[in-house]
Write a protein that holds these residues in place. Structure first.
Motif, mmCIF file in Angstrom:
data_model
loop_
_atom_site.group_PDB
_atom_site.id
_atom_site.type_symbol
_atom_site.label_atom_id
_atom_site.label_comp_id
_atom_site.label_asym_id
_atom_site.label_seq_id
_atom_site.Cartn_x
_atom_site.Cartn_y
_atom_site.Cartn_z
ATOM 1 N N LYS A 1 0.827 -1.209 0.000
ATOM 2 C CA LYS A 1 0.000 0.000 0.000
ATOM 3 C C LYS A 1 0.862 1.262 0.000
ATOM 4 N N SER A 2 1.995 1.212 0.674
ATOM 5 C CA SER A 2 2.862 2.390 0.761
ATOM 6 C C SER A 2 3.553 2.694 -0.557
ATOM 7 N N LYS A 3 3.754 1.674 -1.402
ATOM 8 C CA LYS A 3 4.482 1.783 -2.672
ATOM 9 C C LYS A 3 5.971 2.065 -2.472
ATOM 10 N N LEU A 4 6.416 2.121 -1.226
ATOM 11 C CA LEU A 4 7.835 2.340 -0.941
ATOM 12 C C LEU A 4 8.579 1.009 -0.988
ATOM 13 N N ASP A 11 3.895 6.359 9.787
ATOM 14 C CA ASP A 11 5.211 6.001 10.323
ATOM 15 C C ASP A 11 6.145 5.521 9.215
ATOM 16 N N VAL A 12 5.585 4.752 8.285
ATOM 17 C CA VAL A 12 6.403 4.220 7.192
ATOM 18 C C VAL A 12 6.981 5.361 6.365
ATOM 19 N N TYR A 13 6.146 6.317 6.006
ATOM 20 C CA TYR A 13 6.618 7.437 5.189
ATOM 21 C C TYR A 13 7.553 8.352 5.962
ATOM 22 N N ALA A 14 7.260 8.586 7.232
ATOM 23 C CA ALA A 14 8.103 9.483 8.026
ATOM 24 C C ALA A 14 9.470 8.880 8.303
ATOM 25 N N LEU A 44 4.544 7.270 -5.948
ATOM 26 C CA LEU A 44 4.757 7.637 -4.548
ATOM 27 C C LEU A 44 4.005 8.918 -4.203
ATOM 28 N N LEU A 45 4.029 9.898 -5.111
ATOM 29 C CA LEU A 45 3.315 11.154 -4.856
ATOM 30 C C LEU A 45 1.804 10.917 -4.829
ATOM 31 N N GLN A 46 1.318 10.083 -5.728
ATOM 32 C CA GLN A 46 -0.120 9.777 -5.745
ATOM 33 C C GLN A 46 -0.548 9.041 -4.481
#
Length: 949
Positions: free
Chosen positions: A240-243, A679-682, A720-722
């Protein structure tokens, strides 16, 4: 562990060699560190600061009263209307930008001290205030939380300290968030290059976790770096995060052991889990009054070895809590006998000299022979077992039998073999000679070698046949084959044709030029890997040399390809660069017959590997020789839901040192888990993510073409931006483009990667140059790779008073604040340094005042300035000394925690001078529009259109 369906480009089809069982016990993991040291603090005024101020002001005053120069706005004030790349007023958020007031409450998070918050700057020096954004007081930004001390670097280790048992805490549910998420608007708060100097988001282990609370337990990021410093607990959350979730592994931080002090466990007492074979580490839990320990990877309970608390040498009990493996995340074990299948091999170098007309006429043969001669004392030989061998190559093979020094009447003899299909191999003992016993004879041979072929007119090169002969020669021992070639192999095995076609450059058919032209180079490389033979290529041809084919040899044998296009020893700069790099290469303390394996907490699996090695099985990477100046990427998959608060990953490198000692370097990384997408993105590391995608892009370019590689990068940053807009920004953005503050540099880095010489769309880039660039993109350590993708730009004519002089506290030269790579930063009277780690450009503006030219270059007029390859002359004035110090400091890899032999060429560029040289320098200005690439403003505009549609 299942083998991945499609592996990294360091792998080879398993039917060739993929089912072989590892011949050595497996090894553990190591961490890869911060991309650069924190920016130095402003120094005190130096002895001639009054003179320096007058000089600096004079340089600018002689031009225009308007415009203030590259360093005028570094104090935080806005300049020129807020265009892209301009510094913004400093605020409390990451990277010096104000946080969005309404955002934190949306995530229900408390308000800790923001990661990356700038601190008050020191007083200004002489009216040139050191910018707060680049020179925060206290160095690096203060991390969040009381456990931030766990992220201290390896240099802060206190060996033998802490005689008490670390506290063990019960496992509980995670309290609150990890790193605070600070969304920023990429359009209204543009990226500033200084953010690339910030350390990644800290690894915040929960105080309620069941890991050992050792003060240096989590010091591994100097060696192993994760793209995510908070791991999603489920595969669905990661998807879901795409990271990406991957490890960036750089097992060594320097070329020599003295510059890379890692704690060594000497007693050969190695405790490993009986089930998963992980090594005991600071994050295990002791049970049953310390008699047993629970593995932090698979939860199995293991017995503690009886000798764990006993010093056999001193015959007395010792405190186990002083053992290195319980206090440090990076350690090296001296391996006992069971880790060897044969006695440790000696260090062997077999040099293949190209002695064709091209090599002799350019001075390659003479320079390489002289460099080896001068470096004999630098080649590792502490155990006195190092062996050297020499073969000369043109259209025939020339073997050299070097006698021992004790043989007074002995002369080096040459045996010429013309049968290239089945060449006769002389007695190996006469061709691979001990350096210690034959030192004088080797010196005499290297002195005479250039004269032997000084009149050689042959244009043939049977390098493929020479490689086969060299492999037969050293395969019983293993070692390194060092190829020094200025010709295209055009005779015998592996014969290559001239296939460069300028009409194909910049088209969809160009990708064919990046593929190997002969299957020999892949199959032969795999055969070399089986026999512990590594190959390094030094390529010098001014004509087409098919780097795409030849680079397969280092790629699958743990070697490297160095490319010197148009090299000629007649130019002092060329000769000095190669001699310096080759000498450092010979002195590097490489590992031998190495294997690398990464283990992880149950539920995690190492899925794909990238780098220069051979993937012997699904999770074992084989290195005939283990270099110290490369990094490796391992993609991690989540197969099962993670139930622990903390997951661990461990890299182990089993190898033989240059001194004949079998060792295991173990690196353990602990990361918190989370169920929160914020948390994942930060906690995402933008530089590690860029490193991962650079390897993915190289793999895609080699398999599907350059267009596909560029499309991959553009689609990924858009995705990622989307995702952030949809999942964490509520889908409402207004006219902005939101992204986390810790990932603000990602769009600029991806643009730099798309516009890099290895990937950019252009009809002007020779395939050899592009192939060599792809080799660098897939091997450079993270700090050097980020600079290679987004070079450093420094304004020198108005640099702060403390730049170019040693910091009074660290004694390190202070660099000027870096600038964004845009021509908007240039003034016509300026002096700038552009540095991508491989090449440096000293840009002299068209209106540079005479005093600047006199002080820096010793010329009265810019028309007298020598452009092209050169050096900054050593003149007797303070400003010249500071400029030379900045140029040299920009090359200081050791201070960044990486090893490299590269000595960048320095090119002097006049703004009104040679157009082609000027154009080359301008291609490094990533944020400008050039060739067929868009500007940073256009790039951000196109991303916004794709994200909001």
């Amino acid at each position: 562990m299942a083998a991945p369906n499609d592996g990294g480009y360091g792998q080879y089809p398993p039917q060739q060699y993929g089912e072989q069982q590892p011949q050595y016990p497996e090894q553990a993991s190591q961490e890869y560190g911060n991309p650069s040291s924190p920016p130095p603090q402003p120094g005190a005024a130096y002895s001639a600061q009054d003179h320096g101020r007058k000089k600096k002001r004079a340089y600018a005053a002689g031009a225009f009263d308007v415009a203030a120069g590259g360093n005028a706005a570094v104090g935080g004030q806005l300049q020129g209307g807020g265009q892209f790349g301009a510094p913004q007023p400093l605020g409390p958020a990451y990277g010096g930008y104000p946080q969005q007031e309404a955002q934190p409450a949306a995530y229900g998070a408390p308000q800790p001290v923001p990661y990356g918050a700038p601190q008050p700057a020191a007083p200004a020096l002489g009216g040139y205030q050191a910018p707060e954004l680049y020179y925060p007081a206290g160095g690096a930004p203060a991390p969040v939380g009381g456990v931030a001390g766990l992220t201290s670097g390896l240099s802060s280790m206190q060996l033998g300290a802490g005689a008490q048992q670390p506290q063990q805490l019960p496992s509980q549910a995670r309290p609150g968030p990890l790193n605070q998420l600070y969304p920023t608007d990429l359009l209204n708060q543009p990226f500033n290059v200084s953010e690339l100097e910030h350390p990644p988001p800290p690894i915040i282990l929960p105080p309620s976790s069941s890991v050992t609370a050792s003060p240096d337990a989590n010091c591994a990021p100097k060696y192993v770096r994760s793209t995510l410093n908070a791991v999603p607990t489920t595969h669905s959350l990661l998807k879901k995060s795409k990271l990406p979730f991957a490890l960036i592994i750089q097992p060594y931080a320097a070329l020599h052991d003295l510059d890379d002090p890692v704690p060594v466990v000497q007693d050969q007492v190695i405790s490993r889990c009986r089930r998963c074979r992980s090594y005991i580490n600071p994050f295990v839990t002791f049970l049953d009054h310390g008699h047993r320990w629970r593995c932090n990877m698979c939860n199995l309970t293991n017995d503690v070895p009886q000798a764990f608390d006993w010093d056999a040498a001193a015959q007395k009990s010792v405190d186990r809590w002083q053992r290195h493996e319980l206090n440090h995340a990076v350690v090296e074990f001296v391996a006992p006998q069971e880790y060897m299948v044969r006695p440790p091999q000696p260090l062997v170098y077999l040099f293949l000299f190209d002695v064709s007309y091209a090599s002799v006429s350019t001075g390659l043969l003479a320079t390489s022979a002289r460099t080896i001669l001068d470096s004999l004392s630098r080649i590792p030989n502490a155990d006195r077992r190092t062996r050297l061998g020499f073969i000369a190559v043109d259209s025939s093979l020339h073997y050299f039998a070097v006698p021992k020094d004790s043989d007074e009447s002995g002369e080096t003899s040459m045996l010429v073999i013309s049968d290239l299909d089945e060449p006769f191999l002389p007695v190996p003992q006469e061709l691979l000679v001990p350096l210690t016993e034959c030192r004088s004879s080797i010196e005499n041979f290297l002195t005479k070698l250039p004269e032997m072929f000084i009149n050689n007119q042959s244009n043939g090169s049977c390098m493929g046949s020479a490689l086969r002969a060299g492999h037969k020669l050293i395969s019983p021992l293993g070692g390194k084959i060092v190829v020094l070639s200025a010709s295209l192999p055009n005779v015998g095995y592996g014969k290559l044709e001239m296939r460069e076609d300028k009409k194909l450059l910049g088209t969809s058919k160009e990708s064919g030029l990046l593929q190997t032209a002969s299957g020999f180079y892949k199959s032969f490389a795999v055969e070399c890997s089986k026999n512990q033979v590594s190959i390094d290529m030094f390529l010098f041809s001014s004509q087409y040399q098919d780097v795409a084919s030849l680079s397969n040899l280092p790629r699958y044998t743990g070697g490297q390809t160095w490319f010197y296009p148009g090299w000629n020893a007649g130019r002092a700069e060329d000769a000095i660069k190669f001699a310096s790099e080759f000498s450092d290469y010979l002195s590097s303390e490489i590992g031998l017959e190495a294997v690398l394996r990464v283990r992880a907490t149950t539920g995690l699996r190492m899925s794909t590997f990238y780098g220069n090695f051979f993937n012997r099985s699904s999770d074992l990477c084989a290195f005939p020789a283990f270099p110290r100046d490369q990094c490796y990427v391992v993609e991690v998959a989540i197969d099962e839901n993670l139930t622990k608060n903390v997951v661990c990953m461990q890299t182990a490198v089993l190898h033989t040192t240059c001194n004949g000692e079998r060792r295991i370097r173990v690196m353990t990384l602990a990361l918190p888990t989370t169920t929160n997408l914020a948390d994942v993105y930060a906690s995402a590391d933008q530089c590690a993510i860029t490193t991962y995608f650079s390897h993915k892009a190289v793999e895609r370019a080699l398999s599907n073409g350059l267009d596909s590689a560029r499309d991959l990068l553009q689609s990924k940053i858009t995705e990622l931006l989307q995702t952030f807009r949809k999942e964490l920004a509520g889908g409402s953005m207004g006219g902005g483009l939101q992204f986390p503050s810790n990932l603000r540099g990602l769009p600029a880095l991806f643009l730099g990667l798309i516009k890099h010489v290895g990937l950019r769309k252009s009809a002007q880039i020779p395939s050899d140059l592009r192939s060599a660039a792809l080799c660098q993109l897939s091997t450079l350590p993270l700090p050097l790779l980020v600079q290679y993708i987004y070079p450093r730009l420094y304004s020198l004519h108005d640099m702060p008073d403390n730049a170019g002089i040693p910091d009074p506290e660290t004694s390190q030269i202070v660099l000027p604040p870096p600038l964004n790579l845009s021509s908007e930063r240039f003034v016509p009277y300026g002096l700038y340094l552009i540095d991508d780690g491989q090449t440096q450009f000293l840009w002299v503006g068209r209106d540079a005042v005479p005093q600047l030219l006199a002080d820096v270059f010793g010329v009265a007029d810019r028309t007298q300035l020598h452009v092209g390859k050169g050096t900054v002359p050593d003149l007797e004035n303070d400003f010249n000394e500071r400029v030379r110090a900045v140029v040299q400091k920009s090359r200081d890899y050791k201070s960044r925690g990486v090893g490299s032999i590269i000595v960048p060429h320095l090119y002097i560029v006049r703004e009104d001078g040679e157009p082609s040289l000027k154009l080359w320098a301008q291609t490094l200005l990533v944020e400008d529009r050039a060739d067929q690439g868009m500007s940073f403003q256009q790039w951000m505009g196109s991303l916004r259109e794709k994200v909001v549609q």
